[in-house]
Each structure stands twice: as C-alpha cells, then as structure tokens.
Design a protein around this motif. Structure first.
Motif, PDB file in Angstrom:
ATOM      1  N   MET A   1       0.786  -1.050   0.026  1.00  0.00           N
ATOM      2  CA  MET A   1      -0.066  -0.122   0.023  1.00  0.00           C
ATOM      3  C   MET A   1       0.933   1.045   0.027  1.00  0.00           C
ATOM      4  SD  MET A   1      -2.830   1.196   2.696  1.00  0.00           S
ATOM      5  CE  MET A   1      -3.553  -0.582   2.937  1.00  0.00           C
ATOM      6  N   GLU A   2       0.542   2.029  -0.938  1.00  0.00           N
ATOM      7  CA  GLU A   2       1.467   3.492  -1.072  1.00  0.00           C
ATOM      8  C   GLU A   2       0.720   4.478  -0.425  1.00  0.00           C
ATOM      9  OE1 GLU A   2       3.047   1.870  -5.625  1.00  0.00           O
ATOM     10  OE2 GLU A   2       2.484   3.805  -5.226  1.00  0.00           O
ATOM     11  N   ILE A   3       1.662   5.575   0.152  1.00  0.00           N
ATOM     12  CA  ILE A   3       1.391   6.560   0.686  1.00  0.00           C
ATOM     13  C   ILE A   3       0.438   7.377  -0.187  1.00  0.00           C
ATOM     14  CG2 ILE A   3       1.994   8.968   1.873  1.00  0.00           C
ATOM     15  CD1 ILE A   3       2.461   6.349   3.520  1.00  0.00           C
ATOM     16  N   ARG A   4       1.073   7.449  -1.593  1.00  0.00           N
ATOM     17  CA  ARG A   4       0.299   8.158  -2.745  1.00  0.00           C
ATOM     18  C   ARG A   4      -1.173   7.819  -2.845  1.00  0.00           C
ATOM     19  NH1 ARG A   4      -0.287   6.097  -7.493  1.00  0.00           N
ATOM     20  NH2 ARG A   4       1.160   4.680  -7.211  1.00  0.00           N
ATOM     21  N   VAL A   5      -1.363   6.316  -2.676  1.00  0.00           N
ATOM     22  CA  VAL A   5      -2.809   5.955  -2.885  1.00  0.00           C
ATOM     23  C   VAL A   5      -3.561   6.339  -1.651  1.00  0.00           C
ATOM     24  CG1 VAL A   5      -4.098   3.695  -3.116  1.00  0.00           C
ATOM     25  CG2 VAL A   5      -1.820   3.994  -4.329  1.00  0.00           C
ATOM     26  N   LEU A   6      -3.059   6.371  -0.561  1.00  0.00           N
ATOM     27  CA  LEU A   6      -3.791   6.743   0.697  1.00  0.00           C
ATOM     28  C   LEU A   6      -4.151   8.321   0.631  1.00  0.00           C
ATOM     29  CD1 LEU A   6      -1.877   4.997   3.579  1.00  0.00           C
ATOM     30  CD2 LEU A   6      -4.114   4.489   2.611  1.00  0.00           C
ATOM     31  N   ARG A   7      -3.346   9.074  -0.016  1.00  0.00           N
ATOM     32  CA  ARG A   7      -3.789  10.339  -0.249  1.00  0.00           C
ATOM     33  C   ARG A   7      -4.902  10.715  -1.318  1.00  0.00           C
ATOM     34  NH1 ARG A   7       0.068  13.794   2.050  1.00  0.00           N
ATOM     35  NH2 ARG A   7       2.312  12.668   2.289  1.00  0.00           N
ATOM     36  N   TYR A   8      -4.910   9.753  -2.242  1.00  0.00           N
ATOM     37  CA  TYR A   8      -6.006   9.638  -3.349  1.00  0.00           C
ATOM     38  C   TYR A   8      -7.363   9.231  -2.645  1.00  0.00           C
ATOM     39  CZ  TYR A   8      -2.387   9.568  -7.114  1.00  0.00           C
ATOM     40  OH  TYR A   8      -1.434   9.884  -7.868  1.00  0.00           O
ATOM     41  N   PHE A   9      -7.296   8.402  -1.713  1.00  0.00           N
ATOM     42  CA  PHE A   9      -8.282   7.971  -0.839  1.00  0.00           C
ATOM     43  C   PHE A   9      -8.980   8.959  -0.130  1.00  0.00           C
ATOM     44  CE2 PHE A   9      -9.888   6.318   3.278  1.00  0.00           C
ATOM     45  CZ  PHE A   9     -11.001   5.725   2.805  1.00  0.00           C
ATOM     46  N   LEU A  10      -7.999   9.671   0.608  1.00  0.00           N
ATOM     47  CA  LEU A  10      -8.433  10.814   1.452  1.00  0.00           C
ATOM     48  C   LEU A  10      -9.233  11.903   0.731  1.00  0.00           C
ATOM     49  CD1 LEU A  10      -5.304  10.736   4.061  1.00  0.00           C
ATOM     50  CD2 LEU A  10      -7.882  10.016   4.392  1.00  0.00           C
ATOM     51  N   ALA A  11      -8.419  11.984  -0.558  1.00  0.00           N
ATOM     52  CA  ALA A  11      -9.065  13.210  -1.347  1.00  0.00           C
ATOM     53  C   ALA A  11     -10.503  12.811  -1.740  1.00  0.00           C
ATOM     54  CB  ALA A  11      -8.214  13.459  -2.510  1.00  0.00           C
ATOM     55  N   VAL A  12     -10.715  11.663  -1.908  1.00  0.00           N
ATOM     56  CA  VAL A  12     -12.062  11.204  -2.398  1.00  0.00           C
ATOM     57  C   VAL A  12     -12.928  11.206  -1.332  1.00  0.00           C
ATOM     58  CG1 VAL A  12     -13.641   9.310  -3.342  1.00  0.00           C
ATOM     59  CG2 VAL A  12     -11.160   9.777  -4.277  1.00  0.00           C
ATOM     60  N   ALA A  13     -12.614  10.812  -0.124  1.00  0.00           N
ATOM     61  CA  ALA A  13     -13.273  10.761   0.914  1.00  0.00           C
ATOM     62  C   ALA A  13     -13.686  12.204   1.409  1.00  0.00           C
ATOM     63  CB  ALA A  13     -12.608  10.131   2.186  1.00  0.00           C
ATOM     64  N   ARG A  14     -12.661  13.171   1.143  1.00  0.00           N
ATOM     65  CA  ARG A  14     -13.068  14.453   1.706  1.00  0.00           C
ATOM     66  C   ARG A  14     -13.948  15.298   0.675  1.00  0.00           C
ATOM     67  NH1 ARG A  14      -8.167  15.945   1.539  1.00  0.00           N
ATOM     68  NH2 ARG A  14      -8.198  16.790  -0.555  1.00  0.00           N
ATOM     69  N   GLU A  15     -13.727  14.987  -0.441  1.00  0.00           N
ATOM     70  CA  GLU A  15     -14.517  15.581  -1.329  1.00  0.00           C
ATOM     71  C   GLU A  15     -16.132  15.120  -1.881  1.00  0.00           C
ATOM     72  OE1 GLU A  15     -13.902  18.547  -3.156  1.00  0.00           O
ATOM     73  OE2 GLU A  15     -11.685  18.400  -2.230  1.00  0.00           O
ATOM     74  N   GLY A  16     -15.876  13.665  -1.654  1.00  0.00           N
ATOM     75  CA  GLY A  16     -17.220  13.153  -1.929  1.00  0.00           C
ATOM     76  C   GLY A  16     -17.695  12.865  -3.036  1.00  0.00           C
ATOM     77  N   SER A  17     -16.776  12.823  -3.956  1.00  0.00           N
ATOM     78  CA  SER A  17     -17.040  12.850  -5.393  1.00  0.00           C
ATOM     79  C   SER A  17     -15.730  12.294  -6.108  1.00  0.00           C
ATOM     80  CB  SER A  17     -17.371  14.090  -5.938  1.00  0.00           C
ATOM     81  OG  SER A  17     -17.509  14.089  -7.395  1.00  0.00           O
TER      82      SER A  17
END
Length: 299
Positions: A1-17
């Motif tokens: 699991m890469e930090i980069r992918v976790l950042r992507y996940f958090l961006a989606v969770a934050r934006e809701g879209s």
C-alpha cells in the motif's frame, strides 16, 4: 500500500466525489477510479458506496480514513522534520591539523555534508601537534588531525584508514634524484630541511632514529619548517633536501622538484581527535557522526 494511494483515498473521502477529487489531484477520473479499485482489492474490503451523484464511505472506509489520516500526518511531519533540519542546521566547524594528504578524507566528508547542509561553514587551521592540541584545549578547534605517534590518551579519537609516507623532496637536477628510493647512507652529511613536527614527534620517539641507524647523529639539519610550501621554496633555491611527507609538495611534471620515498619504507598513521567531554554545536555533532560512520569504532 503506497502513501500516494492513501492520499488519493483521503481526497475522495473529503470531496465526496470522484470527479471533484480527480480535479483536485490533477488526475483523470478513470485513473483515480482504477487506483481506488486496486486499493479495495488489496484490502479485500469495500470502501465506498457509490451513487450517481456522490460517494459515501462504508464502515471499513471510515476506519481506513481514520488510520490513513494518522499515517499521512506522520509522513508529512517526518518530511517536514527533515526539511527543517536541512534548512536550519548551520554553524561553524573548526578543524586543525598538520599538512597531510589524508585531508582528502576530511574533504570528502565535507563535500557530502555540504550537499545536505549547505549552511555549515568549515574552517581549517594548519599547525603541528602542539598548536592543534593547544587550540583543542582552549575550545578554538572542534577536531584535530594528528600524525602518529601523538599523545592521544586524553582525547577521543578515530584512526583514519590511510598512512602518510615519509621521503625526501629534492630538485630534479640533484644527484639523489637519480635514485628510486633514498636509504640512510644517502643522507649522511647532506644538508637537510626537516619539519619541526617531525623533529619533535618522530625524532624524539626514535622512529626516524631507528630508521637511520647508528649514524643518526651525523644528520646535518640546516633548517626547519612549519609549512611544506616554505620548505619546497628552500629546496628549489638549493638550500638542501627536505624530509617530508608524500603528496603535500608539488612534484608534478612541470615542477622543478621530485619526491623519493625512504627505503625501508617509513609510514605514519593519522587520527582524528576531539575532547573527551565536548560541547558540540549541532553542526559539529553531525560531522562527528559522519566521521564515526566513515572511520569505524571509537578508539
């Protein structure tokens, strides 16, 4: 699991879209969707509930969000700490020593540290053992480079993995220049120019006397020097032959001088020394760690 992918996940969770997160991350929607799908497959859990207008986190997604925020925050702090070290570590490091080719080891350490800590300044002081140790005791130097044998008992020290070779610097048109090496008999009654450090350290501790043999008292020392450059000037003007270390006087093809090693070979080791209970600046502490990494176990 890469930090980069976790950042992507958090961006989606934050934006809701997916669309809004992709715009924020400067990614295409298919690329971001594929990264999220790979993340779900890696964890073996469904992280999102998707609808036509929004995306919601599952219970597993909520747990991952909490853990991912902690992980990313820790990584960001670690990067900030190292960046802060890079930007703020500054100061002066004072290093003293005699003239020696072993200074190349110190120069390499300085070069490597310079690329990471450009605000550190280095100050070199040339002198014999007495000069260097006096300045160490007064706190005017952080480190000294001493040619062995030297009085090391009251210092912490590391031995440099190199040795200096003793020999004679002479004019290329001198009679001894035709020889490949210089033996003791060659130096009887020849006018010699010796370093004061050599006279104190080597002669008094009998290394050179042992090398020279029974005719040691026949040495004709006409001059002494503190800096090899000055000795080289004396030799060039025909004053005599300089007993010195190799590679500290210019004996290249365009020089009038040459170097011939003593036979049998006479070598001196070298040590980096510092006070046993030093109060080091952050810069000097970094330098100490580097020489310990390079030169090995503390002596």
């Amino acid at each position: 699991m890469e930090i980069r992918v976790l950042r992507y996940f958090l961006a989606v969770a934050r934006e809701g879209s997916i669309t809004a997160a992709a715009d924020y991350l400067h990614l295409t929607q298919p690329t971001l969707s594929r990264q999220l799908k790979d993340l779900e497959q890696t964890l073996g859990k469904k992280l999102f509930v998707r609808s036509s207008h929004s995306i919601l986190l599952t219970d597993e997604g909520m747990l991952l969000r909490k853990r991912a925020e902690e992980i990313v925050e820790m990584v960001d702090k670690l990067e900030a700490d190292f960046k802060s070290i890079e930007e703020t570590v500054s100061g002066d490091i004072y290093i003293g020593g005699g003239e020696t080719n072993a200074m190349k080891h110190i120069a390499r350490i300085v070069k490597d540290l310079q690329s990471i800590y450009p605000n550190i300044k280095y100050h070199l002081y040339s002198g014999n053992e007495d000069d260097v140790t006096e300045r160490l005791e007064k706190g005017l130097l952080d480190f000294g480079i001493l040619i062995q044998p030297a009085a090391l008992s009251k210092y912490n020290y590391l031995n440099i993995p190199d040795k200096d070779v003793w020999g004679v610097v002479m004019r290329k048109d001198s009679p001894l220049a035709a020889k490949a090496t210089i033996q003791a008999a060659d130096l009887i009654h020849v006018p010699l120019i010796c370093s004061r450090q050599a006279i104190k350290q080597t002669f008094s501790k009998n290394e050179f006397a042992d090398w020279f043999g029974d005719d040691f008292d026949k040495l004709n020392v006409v001059a002494t020097y503190n800096l090899a450059y000055n000795a080289a000037v004396m030799v060039e003007e025909g004053t005599g032959y300089a007993i010195t270390l190799d590679k500290i006087v210019n004996t290249s093809s365009d020089s009038r001088l040459c170097f011939r090693a003593l036979e049998p070979k006479l070598e001196s080791g070298l040590s980096v020394v510092w006070k046993k209970h030093p109060v080091f600046s952050a810069a000097a502490a970094l330098f100490l760690k580097e020489i310990q990494d390079r030169f090995g176990v503390l002596s």
